[in-house]
Motif scaffolding. Structure first.
Motif, PDB file in Angstrom:
ATOM      1  N   ILE A 360     -13.909 -20.783 -34.602  1.00  0.00           N
ATOM      2  CA  ILE A 360     -12.669 -20.156 -34.124  1.00  0.00           C
ATOM      3  C   ILE A 360     -12.328 -20.701 -32.739  1.00  0.00           C
ATOM      4  N   GLN A 361     -13.310 -20.732 -31.850  1.00  0.00           N
ATOM      5  CA  GLN A 361     -13.058 -21.227 -30.492  1.00  0.00           C
ATOM      6  C   GLN A 361     -12.683 -22.705 -30.497  1.00  0.00           C
ATOM      7  N   ARG A 362     -13.356 -23.492 -31.321  1.00  0.00           N
ATOM      8  CA  ARG A 362     -13.027 -24.920 -31.393  1.00  0.00           C
ATOM      9  C   ARG A 362     -11.625 -25.127 -31.953  1.00  0.00           C
ATOM     10  N   TYR A 363     -11.341 -24.436 -33.044  1.00  0.00           N
ATOM     11  CA  TYR A 363     -10.079 -24.657 -33.748  1.00  0.00           C
ATOM     12  C   TYR A 363      -8.866 -24.222 -32.926  1.00  0.00           C
ATOM     13  N   ILE A 364      -8.952 -23.049 -32.271  1.00  0.00           N
ATOM     14  CA  ILE A 364      -7.772 -22.564 -31.549  1.00  0.00           C
ATOM     15  C   ILE A 364      -7.541 -23.345 -30.269  1.00  0.00           C
ATOM     16  N   ASP A 365      -8.623 -23.943 -29.700  1.00  0.00           N
ATOM     17  CA  ASP A 365      -8.436 -24.821 -28.540  1.00  0.00           C
ATOM     18  C   ASP A 365      -7.689 -24.051 -27.439  1.00  0.00           C
ATOM     19  N   LEU A 366      -8.284 -22.934 -27.005  1.00  0.00           N
ATOM     20  CA  LEU A 366      -7.574 -21.911 -26.234  1.00  0.00           C
ATOM     21  C   LEU A 366      -6.968 -22.414 -24.927  1.00  0.00           C
ATOM     22  N   VAL A 367      -7.703 -23.244 -24.199  1.00  0.00           N
ATOM     23  CA  VAL A 367      -7.203 -23.782 -22.922  1.00  0.00           C
ATOM     24  C   VAL A 367      -7.258 -25.304 -23.031  1.00  0.00           C
ATOM     25  N   PRO A 368      -6.327 -25.911 -23.764  1.00  0.00           N
ATOM     26  CA  PRO A 368      -6.457 -27.321 -24.166  1.00  0.00           C
ATOM     27  C   PRO A 368      -6.525 -28.313 -23.013  1.00  0.00           C
ATOM     28  N   MET A 369      -5.866 -28.018 -21.909  1.00  0.00           N
ATOM     29  CA  MET A 369      -5.852 -28.958 -20.778  1.00  0.00           C
ATOM     30  C   MET A 369      -6.751 -28.508 -19.638  1.00  0.00           C
ATOM     31  N   ASN A 370      -7.553 -27.469 -19.890  1.00  0.00           N
ATOM     32  CA  ASN A 370      -8.392 -26.899 -18.841  1.00  0.00           C
ATOM     33  C   ASN A 370      -7.498 -26.466 -17.673  1.00  0.00           C
ATOM     34  N   LEU A 371      -8.026 -25.776 -16.716  1.00  0.00           N
ATOM     35  CA  LEU A 371      -7.263 -25.511 -15.500  1.00  0.00           C
ATOM     36  C   LEU A 371      -7.264 -26.782 -14.658  1.00  0.00           C
ATOM     37  N   PRO A 372      -6.194 -27.037 -13.905  1.00  0.00           N
ATOM     38  CA  PRO A 372      -6.068 -28.322 -13.197  1.00  0.00           C
ATOM     39  C   PRO A 372      -7.191 -28.558 -12.204  1.00  0.00           C
ATOM     40  N   ARG A 373      -7.763 -29.767 -12.257  1.00  0.00           N
ATOM     41  CA  ARG A 373      -8.832 -30.159 -11.342  1.00  0.00           C
ATOM     42  C   ARG A 373      -8.258 -31.076 -10.254  1.00  0.00           C
ATOM     43  N   MET A 374      -9.115 -31.392  -9.286  1.00  0.00           N
ATOM     44  CA  MET A 374      -8.703 -32.262  -8.189  1.00  0.00           C
ATOM     45  C   MET A 374      -9.900 -33.087  -7.731  1.00  0.00           C
ATOM     46  N   ALA A 375      -9.663 -34.360  -7.426  1.00  0.00           N
ATOM     47  CA  ALA A 375     -10.713 -35.206  -6.879  1.00  0.00           C
ATOM     48  C   ALA A 375     -11.074 -34.721  -5.476  1.00  0.00           C
ATOM     49  N   THR A 376     -12.360 -34.457  -5.248  1.00  0.00           N
ATOM     50  CA  THR A 376     -12.786 -33.917  -3.952  1.00  0.00           C
ATOM     51  C   THR A 376     -13.000 -35.001  -2.903  1.00  0.00           C
ATOM     52  N   LYS A 377     -12.974 -36.276  -3.345  1.00  0.00           N
ATOM     53  CA  LYS A 377     -13.108 -37.416  -2.433  1.00  0.00           C
ATOM     54  C   LYS A 377     -12.517 -38.623  -3.156  1.00  0.00           C
ATOM     55  N   ASP A 378     -12.452 -39.777  -2.502  1.00  0.00           N
ATOM     56  CA  ASP A 378     -12.064 -40.999  -3.195  1.00  0.00           C
ATOM     57  C   ASP A 378     -13.129 -41.317  -4.230  1.00  0.00           C
ATOM     58  N   VAL A 379     -12.728 -41.369  -5.500  1.00  0.00           N
ATOM     59  CA  VAL A 379     -13.698 -41.489  -6.591  1.00  0.00           C
ATOM     60  C   VAL A 379     -13.527 -42.832  -7.309  1.00  0.00           C
ATOM     61  N   GLU A 380     -14.618 -43.619  -7.335  1.00  0.00           N
ATOM     62  CA  GLU A 380     -14.664 -44.809  -8.184  1.00  0.00           C
ATOM     63  C   GLU A 380     -15.083 -44.353  -9.574  1.00  0.00           C
ATOM     64  N   PHE A 381     -14.204 -44.521 -10.550  1.00  0.00           N
ATOM     65  CA  PHE A 381     -14.477 -43.995 -11.888  1.00  0.00           C
ATOM     66  C   PHE A 381     -14.019 -44.994 -12.931  1.00  0.00           C
ATOM     67  N   LYS A 388      -8.830 -39.101  -3.114  1.00  0.00           N
ATOM     68  CA  LYS A 388      -9.083 -37.699  -2.808  1.00  0.00           C
ATOM     69  C   LYS A 388      -7.778 -36.906  -2.894  1.00  0.00           C
ATOM     70  N   GLY A 389      -7.854 -35.728  -3.518  1.00  0.00           N
ATOM     71  CA  GLY A 389      -6.681 -34.868  -3.622  1.00  0.00           C
ATOM     72  C   GLY A 389      -5.830 -35.104  -4.852  1.00  0.00           C
ATOM     73  N   THR A 390      -6.186 -36.102  -5.683  1.00  0.00           N
ATOM     74  CA  THR A 390      -5.397 -36.399  -6.882  1.00  0.00           C
ATOM     75  C   THR A 390      -5.573 -35.309  -7.942  1.00  0.00           C
ATOM     76  N   LEU A 391      -4.470 -34.926  -8.566  1.00  0.00           N
ATOM     77  CA  LEU A 391      -4.502 -33.981  -9.682  1.00  0.00           C
ATOM     78  C   LEU A 391      -5.165 -34.646 -10.886  1.00  0.00           C
ATOM     79  N   VAL A 392      -6.152 -33.972 -11.468  1.00  0.00           N
ATOM     80  CA  VAL A 392      -6.893 -34.496 -12.617  1.00  0.00           C
ATOM     81  C   VAL A 392      -6.822 -33.484 -13.751  1.00  0.00           C
ATOM     82  N   ILE A 393      -6.387 -33.945 -14.926  1.00  0.00           N
ATOM     83  CA  ILE A 393      -6.396 -33.107 -16.126  1.00  0.00           C
ATOM     84  C   ILE A 393      -7.581 -33.522 -16.985  1.00  0.00           C
ATOM     85  N   THR A 394      -8.486 -32.573 -17.238  1.00  0.00           N
ATOM     86  CA  THR A 394      -9.624 -32.820 -18.126  1.00  0.00           C
ATOM     87  C   THR A 394      -9.264 -32.236 -19.487  1.00  0.00           C
ATOM     88  N   LEU A 395      -8.896 -33.084 -20.407  1.00  0.00           N
ATOM     89  CA  LEU A 395      -8.286 -32.666 -21.672  1.00  0.00           C
ATOM     90  C   LEU A 395      -9.359 -32.183 -22.655  1.00  0.00           C
TER      91      LEU A 395
END
Length: 495
Positions: A360-381, A388-395
């Motif tokens: 049920i939890q997997r299928y309904i995908d209740l919070v599909p985009m997660n709450l908005p995250r932010m890079a806490t520093k300059d991130v090499e990824f 630093k400070g960039t809005l990041v969506i963890t889908l």
């Protein structure tokens, strides 16, 4: 200027091209080596490429074209999107601190101003999270004491449903009341009768906030907040409901102040007030009136809406698939029986029920985009530089619906969590509560509630549809921060 003149047309076209080139050149240097991005328009960015009724589905499509890490532009703001289980695991767990910031999109900034455990950052967030985790555990979260409260509340819910006398009704409100009373007992130190006028108003406000945050108007507000502040719409209703909720919480806090006994804290508010007194001479303390107010609001809304909405989905899905409902009941009969209250210890002996709840939890995908995250520093990824400070969506949706991890990702299928012997099977890509440092604070409480409420309800009732089961639509009615189900009436037939 005559726009019909060919020279004028060419000039306008040239100016448009120069404007676009200027837009991107003025943005790129200050935003480092961002991941690839679809073409964006000046001012509005990629807004017209997004399905405002289901934005996460647009991101899934872009993932197929641009890979597991890509950039979008919301106006002039870059947004980095992380997709797929491997990428999310790296970003949320292995590099958890790098993306542990909370990015405050305009509507969250207006609601919280950066206060409270849910929407704070840095040292404020660390202090509040550490305190809140410890305090919630002290008041029973994940322990036997909170299990007993949930069991008791489940019986109140059974009584309220039985009073409907098998007449068709919408169970959503009663389930919201029952779930909310659990977090109320921890935060406020009391539960409320379902007919209590203050509680009724509180439930209406909570539902109003949840539904409004899942409507397209919120996406528009986040793109044009200064304009939208002057216009009517569902976003204004959110602010009204938040203001009413804050008024109620402030009244509860004042009542606690008036009756506080420092040696005998009754709940989260008492504990926070004691902490404020302990640190009153510490200039760097984050235990302030503003953080108390917003932390209580955060806990109340999160503890009420996510689990109650999941239960709403659960009843609809089980009515649509009565053979699944019946199979759970058979497992209840075998393990629990008809008289004893379900307990958390029963879950390990009920693999099918556990699998259905996870599915049920997997299928309904209740919070599909997660709450908005932010890079806490300059991130090499992964070869890119995310400043630093960039809005990041963890889908999260990209893990919960991944074709590489689930046999039938778009269909409801409890076998996703069962092995060939019928035993419960865990999956790493099950990220319904997010993962890492900002994983859902109340995950253990939610797991207990889902199991105990659902088994208690199915132990006592058969839920039947008023309409043909085939006509029950288990696709979302609205998708935003939270995915909202359609509204139906059901009959609860006593067993």
């Amino acid at each position: 200027m005559d726009s019909s003149n060919p020279g004028t047309t060419v000039l306008l076209a040239l100016l448009s091209v120069l404007l676009i080139v200027w837009f991107f050149r003025s943005k790129r240097p200050q935003y480092g080596r961002l991941p690839p991005a679809p073409p964006a328009l000046p001012i509005v960015g990629n807004m017209f490429q997004m399905n405002i009724k289901a934005p996460h589905k647009s991101l899934i499509k872009l993932n197929k074209q641009y890979g597991p890490v890509f950039t979008l532009w919301f106006g002039s703001t870059p947004v980095v999107v992380l997709c797929g289980f491997a990428t999310l695991k790296e970003g949320l767990i292995e590099r958890g601190y790098d993306f542990s910031g909370r990015y405050l999109v305009p509507i969250l900034q207006k609601i919280s101003a950066g206060y409270g455990i849910g929407f704070s950052n840095g040292e404020r967030w660390k202090q509040l999270r550490r305190f809140s985790l410890s305090t919630l555990k002290n008041f029973g979260m994940g322990k036997r004491s909170i299990e007993e409260r949930i069991q008791e509340e489940a019986q109140f819910l059974v009584t309220a449903i039985r009073n409907k006398q098998e007449i068709p009704f919408n169970p959503d409100f009663l389930m919201r009341c029952a779930v909310s009373n659990n977090i109320c007992s921890i935060v406020f130190g009391e539960r409320f009768e379902y007919e209590d006028e203050r509680f009724l108003t509180l439930m209406e406000r909570a539902e109003g906030i949840s539904r409004a945050l899942s409507k397209p108007g919120v996406q528009i507000y986040n793109n044009f907040p200064k304009i939208m502040d002057f216009l009517p719409g569902p976003h204004q209703k959110i602010f009204q409901n938040i203001a009413g909720l804050k008024t109620f919480v402030n009244q509860m806090i004042q009542s606690h102040r008036d009756s506080l006994r420092k040696d005998f804290p009754r709940d989260y508010i008492d504990s926070f007030l004691n902490k404020m007194d302990e640190e009153k001479h510490n200039p760097n303390s984050e235990f302030t009136d503003e953080n108390l107010l917003m932390s209580v609001v955060n806990l109340f809304l999160a503890g009420t809406e996510t689990t109650s909405t999941t239960l709403q989905w659960a009843i609809q899905i089980l009515v649509k698939y009565p053979h699944i409902q019946e199979r759970i009941y058979q497992e209840i009969c075998e393990v629990i029986g008809s008289c004893r209250r379900p307990s958390i210890e029963d879950r390990a002996k009920m693999p099918y029920t556990d699998a259905v709840i996870h599915e049920i939890q997997r299928y309904i995908d209740l919070v599909p985009m997660n709450l908005p995250r932010m890079a806490t520093k300059d991130v090499e990824f992964r070869g890119y530089l995310i400043p630093k400070g960039t809005l990041v969506i963890t889908l999260l949706s990209s893990a919960l619906k991944a074709t590489s991890h689930w046999e039938t990702p778009e269909s409801f299928n409890p076998n996703h969590f069962l092995d060939e012997n019928g035993c419960f099977k865990k999956s790493e890509s099950f990220m319904a509560f997010s993962a890492g440092k900002r994983m859902c604070l109340g995950a253990s409480l939610a797991r207990m509630e889902l199991f105990l409420f659902l088994t208690t309800l199915l132990q006592n009732f058969v839920f039947n549809s008023v309409i043909d089961q085939k006509d029950i639509d288990i696709s979302p009615a609205a998708s935003g921060i939270v995915v909202i189900p359609h509204v139906y009436e059901f009959c609860a037939i006593s067993r």
